[in-house]
Motif scaffolding. Sequence first.
Motif, mmCIF file in Angstrom:
data_model
loop_
_atom_site.group_PDB
_atom_site.id
_atom_site.type_symbol
_atom_site.label_atom_id
_atom_site.label_comp_id
_atom_site.label_asym_id
_atom_site.label_seq_id
_atom_site.Cartn_x
_atom_site.Cartn_y
_atom_site.Cartn_z
ATOM 1 N N GLN A 3 -71.895 73.458 39.306
ATOM 2 C CA GLN A 3 -70.877 73.008 40.248
ATOM 3 C C GLN A 3 -69.509 73.212 39.645
ATOM 4 O OE1 GLN A 3 -71.569 69.192 41.977
ATOM 5 N NE2 GLN A 3 -69.680 69.207 43.172
ATOM 6 N N ALA A 4 -68.719 74.054 40.279
ATOM 7 C CA ALA A 4 -67.349 74.307 39.837
ATOM 8 C C ALA A 4 -66.403 73.377 40.582
ATOM 9 C CB ALA A 4 -66.973 75.753 40.107
ATOM 10 N N SER A 5 -65.386 72.923 39.874
ATOM 11 C CA SER A 5 -64.391 72.049 40.480
ATOM 12 C C SER A 5 -63.078 72.203 39.745
ATOM 13 C CB SER A 5 -64.862 70.590 40.425
ATOM 14 O OG SER A 5 -65.016 70.176 39.080
ATOM 15 N N GLY A 6 -62.043 71.590 40.286
ATOM 16 C CA GLY A 6 -60.747 71.580 39.627
ATOM 17 C C GLY A 6 -59.698 72.469 40.262
ATOM 18 N N GLY A 7 -60.075 73.198 41.289
ATOM 19 C CA GLY A 7 -59.099 74.049 41.952
ATOM 20 C C GLY A 7 -58.059 73.245 42.699
ATOM 21 N N GLY A 8 -57.020 73.931 43.133
ATOM 22 C CA GLY A 8 -55.962 73.265 43.884
ATOM 23 C C GLY A 8 -54.788 74.197 44.094
ATOM 24 N N VAL A 10 -50.949 75.112 43.042
ATOM 25 C CA VAL A 10 -50.051 74.953 41.899
ATOM 26 C C VAL A 10 -48.919 75.972 42.015
ATOM 27 C CG1 VAL A 10 -51.419 76.496 40.458
ATOM 28 C CG2 VAL A 10 -49.972 74.747 39.382
ATOM 29 N N GLN A 11 -47.770 75.625 41.507
ATOM 30 C CA GLN A 11 -46.630 76.546 41.534
ATOM 31 C C GLN A 11 -46.775 77.600 40.442
ATOM 32 O OE1 GLN A 11 -43.080 74.141 41.237
ATOM 33 N NE2 GLN A 11 -43.081 73.712 43.439
ATOM 34 N N PRO A 12 -46.147 78.735 40.626
ATOM 35 C CA PRO A 12 -46.151 79.752 39.554
ATOM 36 C C PRO A 12 -45.670 79.155 38.244
ATOM 37 C CG PRO A 12 -45.276 80.680 41.573
ATOM 38 C CD PRO A 12 -45.447 79.214 41.834
ATOM 39 N N GLY A 13 -46.356 79.516 37.184
ATOM 40 C CA GLY A 13 -46.052 78.960 35.876
ATOM 41 C C GLY A 13 -46.815 77.693 35.557
ATOM 42 N N GLY A 14 -47.487 77.152 36.529
ATOM 43 C CA GLY A 14 -48.217 75.911 36.343
ATOM 44 C C GLY A 14 -49.585 76.110 35.712
ATOM 45 N N SER A 15 -50.313 74.994 35.602
ATOM 46 C CA SER A 15 -51.618 75.001 34.939
ATOM 47 C C SER A 15 -52.644 74.234 35.751
ATOM 48 C CB SER A 15 -51.503 74.355 33.551
ATOM 49 O OG SER A 15 -50.605 75.059 32.730
ATOM 50 N N LEU A 16 -53.895 74.616 35.558
ATOM 51 C CA LEU A 16 -55.032 73.909 36.128
ATOM 52 C C LEU A 16 -56.176 74.005 35.137
ATOM 53 C CD1 LEU A 16 -55.270 75.107 39.858
ATOM 54 C CD2 LEU A 16 -54.762 72.779 39.089
ATOM 55 N N ARG A 17 -57.090 73.045 35.195
ATOM 56 C CA ARG A 17 -58.313 73.146 34.414
ATOM 57 C C ARG A 17 -59.502 73.119 35.359
ATOM 58 N NH1 ARG A 17 -60.847 69.205 29.756
ATOM 59 N NH2 ARG A 17 -61.313 67.924 31.600
ATOM 60 N N LEU A 18 -60.267 74.179 35.318
ATOM 61 C CA LEU A 18 -61.481 74.260 36.114
ATOM 62 C C LEU A 18 -62.671 73.791 35.282
ATOM 63 C CD1 LEU A 18 -61.011 77.751 37.816
ATOM 64 C CD2 LEU A 18 -60.070 75.523 38.472
ATOM 65 N N TRP A 112 -75.558 80.602 39.710
ATOM 66 C CA TRP A 112 -74.190 80.629 40.227
ATOM 67 C C TRP A 112 -73.846 79.287 40.864
ATOM 68 C CZ3 TRP A 112 -70.695 84.668 39.972
ATOM 69 C CH2 TRP A 112 -71.187 85.871 39.464
ATOM 70 N N GLY A 113 -72.615 78.883 40.672
ATOM 71 C CA GLY A 113 -72.120 77.700 41.351
ATOM 72 C C GLY A 113 -71.334 78.090 42.591
ATOM 73 N N GLN A 114 -71.009 77.099 43.387
ATOM 74 C CA GLN A 114 -70.127 77.379 44.522
ATOM 75 C C GLN A 114 -68.710 77.544 43.976
ATOM 76 O OE1 GLN A 114 -70.383 74.433 43.387
ATOM 77 N NE2 GLN A 114 -68.450 73.432 43.812
ATOM 78 N N GLY A 115 -67.837 78.116 44.702
ATOM 79 C CA GLY A 115 -66.504 78.397 44.206
ATOM 80 C C GLY A 115 -65.541 77.234 44.363
ATOM 81 N N THR A 116 -64.443 77.342 43.636
ATOM 82 C CA THR A 116 -63.344 76.396 43.784
ATOM 83 C C THR A 116 -62.065 77.209 43.954
ATOM 84 O OG1 THR A 116 -62.265 74.436 42.827
ATOM 85 C CG2 THR A 116 -62.979 76.146 41.270
ATOM 86 N N LEU A 117 -61.280 76.844 44.949
ATOM 87 C CA LEU A 117 -60.119 77.642 45.325
ATOM 88 C C LEU A 117 -58.896 77.290 44.496
ATOM 89 C CD1 LEU A 117 -58.715 79.674 47.217
ATOM 90 C CD2 LEU A 117 -58.355 77.767 48.827
ATOM 91 N N VAL A 118 -58.291 78.310 43.926
ATOM 92 C CA VAL A 118 -57.031 78.165 43.214
ATOM 93 C C VAL A 118 -55.962 78.925 43.996
ATOM 94 C CG1 VAL A 118 -55.752 78.732 41.116
ATOM 95 C CG2 VAL A 118 -58.112 77.896 40.963
ATOM 96 N N THR A 119 -54.908 78.226 44.366
ATOM 97 C CA THR A 119 -53.801 78.835 45.099
ATOM 98 C C THR A 119 -52.528 78.658 44.292
ATOM 99 O OG1 THR A 119 -54.844 78.326 47.226
ATOM 100 C CG2 THR A 119 -52.500 78.880 47.253
ATOM 101 N N VAL A 120 -51.902 79.779 43.945
ATOM 102 C CA VAL A 120 -50.654 79.741 43.190
ATOM 103 C C VAL A 120 -49.536 80.175 44.129
ATOM 104 C CG1 VAL A 120 -49.424 80.506 41.138
ATOM 105 C CG2 VAL A 120 -51.933 80.334 41.115
ATOM 106 N N SER A 121 -48.691 79.228 44.471
ATOM 107 C CA SER A 121 -47.657 79.509 45.459
ATOM 108 C C SER A 121 -46.484 78.556 45.272
ATOM 109 C CB SER A 121 -48.230 79.355 46.869
ATOM 110 O OG SER A 121 -47.209 79.505 47.841
ATOM 111 N N SER A 122 -45.310 79.077 45.533
ATOM 112 C CA SER A 122 -44.120 78.234 45.483
ATOM 113 C C SER A 122 -43.798 77.665 46.870
ATOM 114 C CB SER A 122 -42.924 79.039 44.957
ATOM 115 O OG SER A 122 -42.724 80.182 45.745
#
Length: 122
Positions: A3-8, A10-18, A112-122
């Motif tokens: 199970q993948a998680s942690g997406g979200g 975030v602004q350019p230059g930012g960080s996330l932990r999946l 395989w796990g299901q995906g987690t969406l990462v969106t990088v946008s200002s």
Amino acid sequence: QLQASGGGVVQPGGSLRLSCAASGISLDDHAVGWFRQAQGKEREWVSCISRSDGLTTYADSVKGRFTISGDNAKNTVYLQLSSLKPEDTAVYYCAASHFGSAYGCYVEYSYWGQGTLVTVSS
């Protein structure tokens, strides 16, 4: 089993932990990879870890910005995403190889796990 998680968002230059949490298998026994798929594009390999061989590998597009690691106690593999760019926007998937050695990073993945969406946008 994965199970993948942690997406979200975030602004350019930012960080996330999946996180990639496993049940039914011990990730310590399997090479674990992260993949991503942007809308309209093919799935892309991002990174892999083989704890039995002490190997971590990265795609050139993320080298120096992403870090893969594992926590045996939590049976979880992480992907730290830093200095994010809009082109990193994608659904991120984790997968476990049949093999625990570094060889497992380069062959077909079994779980395989299901995906987690990462969106990088200002």
